[in-house]
Design a protein around this motif. Sequence first.
Motif, PDB file in Angstrom:
ATOM      1  N   ASP A   1      -2.273  -6.463  -4.871  1.00 13.52           N
ATOM      2  CA  ASP A   1      -2.130  -7.468  -5.921  1.00 13.52           C
ATOM      3  C   ASP A   1      -2.538  -6.897  -7.270  1.00 13.52           C
ATOM      4  OD1 ASP A   1      -1.486  -9.944  -6.991  1.00 13.52           O
ATOM      5  OD2 ASP A   1      -3.371 -10.897  -6.406  1.00 13.52           O
ATOM      6  N   GLY A   2      -1.931  -7.456  -8.307  1.00 17.16           N
ATOM      7  CA  GLY A   2      -2.187  -7.027  -9.684  1.00 17.16           C
ATOM      8  C   GLY A   2      -1.051  -6.145 -10.168  1.00 17.16           C
ATOM      9  N   GLY A   3      -0.601  -6.392 -11.378  1.00 17.67           N
ATOM     10  CA  GLY A   3       0.583  -5.733 -11.909  1.00 17.67           C
ATOM     11  C   GLY A   3       0.605  -4.225 -11.780  1.00 17.67           C
ATOM     12  N   ILE A   4      -0.390  -3.559 -12.337  1.00 19.15           N
ATOM     13  CA  ILE A   4      -0.407  -2.094 -12.323  1.00 19.15           C
ATOM     14  C   ILE A   4      -0.541  -1.575 -10.891  1.00 19.15           C
ATOM     15  CG2 ILE A   4      -1.720  -0.053 -13.030  1.00 19.15           C
ATOM     16  CD1 ILE A   4      -2.416  -1.650 -15.625  1.00 19.15           C
ATOM     17  N   THR A   5      -1.385  -2.217 -10.106  1.00 18.39           N
ATOM     18  CA  THR A   5      -1.598  -1.785  -8.722  1.00 18.39           C
ATOM     19  C   THR A   5      -0.309  -1.917  -7.912  1.00 18.39           C
ATOM     20  OG1 THR A   5      -3.918  -2.423  -8.884  1.00 18.39           O
ATOM     21  CG2 THR A   5      -3.030  -2.111  -6.664  1.00 18.39           C
TER      22      THR A   5
ATOM     23  N   VAL B   1      -3.595 -10.659   6.653  1.00 19.47           N
ATOM     24  CA  VAL B   1      -4.069  -9.417   6.036  1.00 19.47           C
ATOM     25  C   VAL B   1      -5.526  -9.144   6.382  1.00 19.47           C
ATOM     26  CG1 VAL B   1      -2.410  -9.581   4.137  1.00 19.47           C
ATOM     27  CG2 VAL B   1      -4.710 -10.450   3.806  1.00 19.47           C
ATOM     28  N   ASP B   2      -5.847  -7.846   6.440  1.00 16.22           N
ATOM     29  CA  ASP B   2      -7.217  -7.409   6.731  1.00 16.22           C
ATOM     30  C   ASP B   2      -8.009  -7.149   5.459  1.00 16.22           C
ATOM     31  OD1 ASP B   2      -6.559  -7.181   9.544  1.00 16.22           O
ATOM     32  OD2 ASP B   2      -5.549  -5.313   9.035  1.00 16.22           O
ATOM     33  N   ALA B   3      -7.303  -6.785   4.383  1.00 10.18           N
ATOM     34  CA  ALA B   3      -7.984  -6.407   3.144  1.00 10.18           C
ATOM     35  C   ALA B   3      -7.043  -6.617   1.966  1.00 10.18           C
ATOM     36  CB  ALA B   3      -8.412  -4.937   3.201  1.00 10.18           C
ATOM     37  N   LEU B   4      -7.629  -6.740   0.789  1.00  9.29           N
ATOM     38  CA  LEU B   4      -6.872  -6.807  -0.453  1.00  9.29           C
ATOM     39  C   LEU B   4      -7.156  -5.555  -1.251  1.00  9.29           C
ATOM     40  CD1 LEU B   4      -7.911  -9.920   0.182  1.00  9.29           C
ATOM     41  CD2 LEU B   4      -6.713 -10.328  -1.934  1.00  9.29           C
ATOM     42  N   VAL B   5      -6.158  -5.069  -1.959  1.00  9.29           N
ATOM     43  CA  VAL B   5      -6.325  -3.948  -2.876  1.00  9.29           C
ATOM     44  C   VAL B   5      -5.860  -4.462  -4.232  1.00  9.29           C
ATOM     45  CG1 VAL B   5      -5.658  -1.589  -3.467  1.00  9.29           C
ATOM     46  CG2 VAL B   5      -5.919  -2.253  -1.051  1.00  9.29           C
ATOM     47  N   ILE B   6      -6.786  -4.527  -5.183  1.00  7.48           N
ATOM     48  CA  ILE B   6      -6.478  -5.058  -6.505  1.00  7.48           C
ATOM     49  C   ILE B   6      -7.025  -4.125  -7.580  1.00  7.48           C
ATOM     50  CG2 ILE B   6      -6.461  -7.443  -5.668  1.00  7.48           C
ATOM     51  CD1 ILE B   6      -9.215  -7.862  -6.913  1.00  7.48           C
ATOM     52  N   GLY B   7      -6.493  -4.260  -8.769  1.00  7.16           N
ATOM     53  CA  GLY B   7      -7.006  -3.493  -9.890  1.00  7.16           C
ATOM     54  C   GLY B   7      -8.175  -4.211 -10.563  1.00  7.16           C
ATOM     55  N   ARG B   8      -8.860  -3.497 -11.433  1.00  4.16           N
ATOM     56  CA  ARG B   8     -10.013  -4.061 -12.132  1.00  4.16           C
ATOM     57  C   ARG B   8      -9.636  -5.272 -12.971  1.00  4.16           C
ATOM     58  NH1 ARG B   8     -11.452  -3.605 -16.968  1.00  4.16           N
ATOM     59  NH2 ARG B   8     -10.127  -1.812 -17.331  1.00  4.16           N
TER      60      ARG B   8
ATOM     61  N   LEU C   1     -12.294  -8.114   3.006  1.00  2.00           N
ATOM     62  CA  LEU C   1     -12.599  -6.941   2.207  1.00  2.00           C
ATOM     63  C   LEU C   1     -11.672  -6.919   0.992  1.00  2.00           C
ATOM     64  CD1 LEU C   1     -13.914  -4.169   1.681  1.00  2.00           C
ATOM     65  CD2 LEU C   1     -12.153  -3.180   3.179  1.00  2.00           C
ATOM     66  N   VAL C   2     -12.255  -6.769  -0.197  1.00  2.00           N
ATOM     67  CA  VAL C   2     -11.485  -6.643  -1.430  1.00  2.00           C
ATOM     68  C   VAL C   2     -11.819  -5.281  -2.026  1.00  2.00           C
ATOM     69  CG1 VAL C   2     -11.049  -7.566  -3.742  1.00  2.00           C
ATOM     70  CG2 VAL C   2     -11.509  -9.130  -1.835  1.00  2.00           C
ATOM     71  N   VAL C   3     -10.818  -4.413  -2.108  1.00  2.00           N
ATOM     72  CA  VAL C   3     -10.990  -3.088  -2.686  1.00  2.00           C
ATOM     73  C   VAL C   3     -10.486  -3.163  -4.123  1.00  2.00           C
ATOM     74  CG1 VAL C   3     -10.252  -0.675  -2.581  1.00  2.00           C
ATOM     75  CG2 VAL C   3     -10.741  -1.944  -0.469  1.00  2.00           C
ATOM     76  N   VAL C   4     -11.379  -2.844  -5.059  1.00  2.00           N
ATOM     77  CA  VAL C   4     -11.022  -2.890  -6.476  1.00  2.00           C
ATOM     78  C   VAL C   4     -10.842  -1.457  -6.966  1.00  2.00           C
ATOM     79  CG1 VAL C   4     -11.682  -3.685  -8.775  1.00  2.00           C
ATOM     80  CG2 VAL C   4     -12.368  -5.014  -6.764  1.00  2.00           C
ATOM     81  N   LEU C   5      -9.646  -1.184  -7.479  1.00  2.00           N
ATOM     82  CA  LEU C   5      -9.328   0.158  -7.961  1.00  2.00           C
ATOM     83  C   LEU C   5      -9.701   0.268  -9.432  1.00  2.00           C
ATOM     84  CD1 LEU C   5      -5.816   0.631  -6.332  1.00  2.00           C
ATOM     85  CD2 LEU C   5      -8.075   1.171  -5.393  1.00  2.00           C
ATOM     86  N   SER C   6     -10.557   1.229  -9.735  1.00  2.00           N
ATOM     87  CA  SER C   6     -10.952   1.454 -11.123  1.00  2.00           C
ATOM     88  C   SER C   6     -11.724   2.761 -11.219  1.00  2.00           C
ATOM     89  CB  SER C   6     -11.840   0.308 -11.620  1.00  2.00           C
ATOM     90  OG  SER C   6     -12.197   0.525 -12.973  1.00  2.00           O
ATOM     91  N   THR C   7     -11.628   3.385 -12.373  1.00  2.00           N
ATOM     92  CA  THR C   7     -12.450   4.571 -12.628  1.00  2.00           C
ATOM     93  C   THR C   7     -13.717   4.180 -13.374  1.00  2.00           C
ATOM     94  OG1 THR C   7     -11.220   4.982 -14.665  1.00  2.00           O
ATOM     95  CG2 THR C   7     -10.466   6.143 -12.667  1.00  2.00           C
TER      96      THR C   7
ATOM     97  N   MET D   1      -0.441   1.925   8.117  1.00  2.00           N
ATOM     98  CA  MET D   1      -0.936   0.683   7.558  1.00  2.00           C
ATOM     99  C   MET D   1       0.170   0.032   6.736  1.00  2.00           C
ATOM    100  SD  MET D   1      -4.162   0.040   4.986  1.00  2.00           S
ATOM    101  CE  MET D   1      -3.341   0.307   3.433  1.00  2.00           C
ATOM    102  N   LYS D   2       0.356  -1.241   6.944  1.00  2.00           N
ATOM    103  CA  LYS D   2       1.370  -2.011   6.236  1.00  2.00           C
ATOM    104  C   LYS D   2       0.769  -2.541   4.918  1.00  2.00           C
ATOM    105  CE  LYS D   2       4.056  -6.248   6.889  1.00  2.00           C
ATOM    106  NZ  LYS D   2       4.356  -7.321   7.846  1.00  2.00           N
ATOM    107  N   CYS D   3       1.550  -2.457   3.840  1.00  2.00           N
ATOM    108  CA  CYS D   3       1.139  -2.985   2.534  1.00  2.00           C
ATOM    109  C   CYS D   3       2.155  -4.022   2.089  1.00  2.00           C
ATOM    110  CB  CYS D   3       1.062  -1.873   1.492  1.00  2.00           C
ATOM    111  SG  CYS D   3      -0.221  -0.650   1.796  1.00  2.00           S
ATOM    112  N   SER D   4       1.675  -5.198   1.713  1.00  2.00           N
ATOM    113  CA  SER D   4       2.539  -6.295   1.299  1.00  2.00           C
ATOM    114  C   SER D   4       2.095  -6.859  -0.037  1.00  2.00           C
ATOM    115  CB  SER D   4       2.500  -7.428   2.329  1.00  2.00           C
ATOM    116  OG  SER D   4       2.942  -7.004   3.590  1.00  2.00           O
ATOM    117  N   VAL D   5       3.052  -7.473  -0.719  1.00  2.00           N
ATOM    118  CA  VAL D   5       2.807  -8.156  -1.988  1.00  2.00           C
ATOM    119  C   VAL D   5       3.172  -9.620  -1.806  1.00  2.00           C
ATOM    120  CG1 VAL D   5       3.596  -8.363  -4.389  1.00  2.00           C
ATOM    121  CG2 VAL D   5       3.241  -6.096  -3.374  1.00  2.00           C
ATOM    122  N   PHE D   6       2.326 -10.511  -2.305  1.00  2.00           N
ATOM    123  CA  PHE D   6       2.605 -11.951  -2.355  1.00  2.00           C
ATOM    124  C   PHE D   6       2.198 -12.374  -3.755  1.00  2.00           C
ATOM    125  CE2 PHE D   6       2.293 -16.415  -1.846  1.00  2.00           C
ATOM    126  CZ  PHE D   6       2.898 -16.797  -0.661  1.00  2.00           C
TER     127      PHE D   6
END
Length: 176
Positions: free
Chosen positions: A110-114, A41-48, A67-73, A1-6
């Motif tokens: 997307d998102g600084g920490i991510t 893109v097929d999906a976004l991966v972002i932080g909370r 699809l937007v995947v939000v990373l958080s605990t 899977m390819k991961c890109s930043v814009f």
Amino acid sequence: MKCSVFIATSLDGFIAREDGGLDWLPENPEPHGYDEFMASVDALVIGRNTYETVLAMGGAWPYGAKLVVVLSTRTLAPAPSGARVEHMSGPPAQIQAQLAARGIQHAYIDGGITIQEFLRAGLIQRLIVTRVPVLIGSGIPLFGTVARDIPLKHIATRHYASGLVQSEYRVGSTFE
């Protein structure tokens, strides 16, 4: 899977003010490839934090049915009506593997920490950074500290009438 930043940064390298503010971004920049990038893109991966910033902007959900995947605990704020938002947590390699197993071929990180975590894990293949002609003095940097050099291959630089300057890089030590 390819991961890109814009992503956009101030000329001094910040993606947001220290409080997360984005008031320095141009309100209606001329077309600069974002729509074409989003179509790839097929999906976004972002932080909370990024998710909550987008929610606070109000208006229409900017990602449509992607699809937007939000990373958080932690528990997430409710998603807007019609948005496809999923909550995940774990190291970047695990997130990437889970998405790849579901058939995702290209993810927008997307998102600084991510971005920093995926970059440190060696999972970003493409960086598109648009510099906005403004100095904000302090804020959240795009790139944090890294344990080793991360080689980049310059692909292209484009400039726009508003003063935006966009550079594209391939990430990695070997390039096909």
